[in-house]
Write an enzyme that holds these catalytic residues in place. Structure first.
Site, PDB file in Angstrom:
ATOM      1  N   ASP A   1       0.639  -1.145  -0.042  1.00  0.00           N
ATOM      2  CA  ASP A   1       0.160   0.072   0.095  1.00  0.00           C
ATOM      3  C   ASP A   1       0.923   1.413  -0.076  1.00  0.00           C
ATOM      4  O   ASP A   1       2.291   1.128   0.173  1.00  0.00           O
ATOM      5  CB  ASP A   1      -0.953  -0.228   1.137  1.00  0.00           C
TER       6      ASP A   1
ATOM      7  N   TYR B   1       6.999  -9.569   6.909  1.00  0.00           N
ATOM      8  CA  TYR B   1       7.266  -8.234   6.941  1.00  0.00           C
ATOM      9  C   TYR B   1       7.658  -7.954   8.452  1.00  0.00           C
ATOM     10  O   TYR B   1       7.469  -8.888   9.309  1.00  0.00           O
ATOM     11  CB  TYR B   1       5.600  -7.924   7.017  1.00  0.00           C
TER      12      TYR B   1
END
Length: 284
Positions: free
Chosen positions: A63, A124
């Site tokens: 994003d 992540y």
């Protein structure tokens, strides 16, 4: 989206990184917004002197504001273009790309490779600090400041209850026709000597906003607003809870993407395309 390049084309794997601060995410968008995909595709078209754009497929579509250190993508190039340019392509891209995105490696992909569907996990890191003085100015675009003291042990206790295969609908932004079933393989937090708390989050795949929502729930546990069993109760309820905040994107970095052995790539890609469901609990 094929697992093999068309006749006359070569599938090329790209390993890349970027600072997401000035990007409107990975994927190309209408309206001229700056994206990572757009920058790399434009650079490829320029340095290969091509009249067409060669579209990238990426392992994880990040994003706006999210960073990547170990992103992976693939592109199918005409065989003659690859033959002419591949030896100098990396250096030419370095000269053409803006400084906030780098391609580190370019190589012909093995048979069956698909950057998105062949991946078996994505890892992540989310970085946050509870330092009363805030964030080091040199790290302000990569670390979230949380202005309450955080109990890392309580956060880890809560995190352990979320591991495994579940329907993460309570932590995802729902997309029409897409499943929210995922296998969360690792979720752990550690505080470094510099006061930065790094959350490591690894799963076979992630649905939209999943990592940032999970971190938002754990922060509520860490600062004492909720008990350690609360995130698991939210997960079991299966619906979005207004108390779960999607934390800001700048603390999030895609660190690494994992792939199976070459001979298993095609099978993994086929498996990943199947819509998942949880085992039935039975009728009684």
């Amino acid at each position: 989206m094929s697992d093999e390049a068309a006749a006359g084309y070569v599938r090329v794997r790209l390993d890349l990184s970027y600072d997401g601060s000035e990007f409107s995410g990975w994927a190309k968008q209408a309206g001229g917004r700056r994206t990572v995909q757009g920058e790399i595709e434009d650079a490829l078209r320029t340095v290969t002197r091509s009249g067409q754009t060669y579209e990238l497929t990426v392992a994880g579509r990040t994003d706006a504001g999210v960073h990547a250190r170990g992103q992976v993508a693939h592109v199918d190039l005409p065989r003659e273009v690859w033959a002419e340019h591949h030896q100098k392509l990396l250096k030419r891209l370095a000269g053409r790309l803006p400084r906030d995105v780098r391609v580190w490696a370019l190589r012909e992909a093995p048979s069956g490779f698909n950057a998105r569907f062949s991946a078996i996990w994505r890892r992540y890191a989310y970085r946050v600090t509870d330092n009363p003085g805030g964030v080091d100015p040199l790290l302000r675009n990569h670390v979230l400041w949380h202005d309450w003291p955080l109990d890392v042990d309580a956060m880890n206790e809560a995190a352990r209850r979320l591991l495994g295969e579940h329907d993460f609908a309570a932590y995802c932004k729902k997309r029409e026709g897409a499943t929210t079933i995922r296998t969360l393989q690792e979720l752990s937090l550690a505080k470094g000597d510099d006061g930065i708390i790094t959350a490591t989050v690894r799963a076979d795949a992630f649905c939209h906003n999943m990592v940032r929502s999970l971190i938002g729930a754990l922060l509520f546990v860490g600062d004492g607003h909720r008990p350690p069993d609360w995130p698991a109760k939210v997960l079991a309820a299966g619906v979005r809870d207004s108390a779960v905040h999607v934390v800001r994107p700048h603390g999030l970095t895609l660190e690494e993407v994992g792939y199976p052995a070459d001979e298993l790539l095609a099978a993994r890609s086929k498996e990943a395309r199947n819509k998942r469901s949880l085992p039935s609990a039975g009728c009684c």
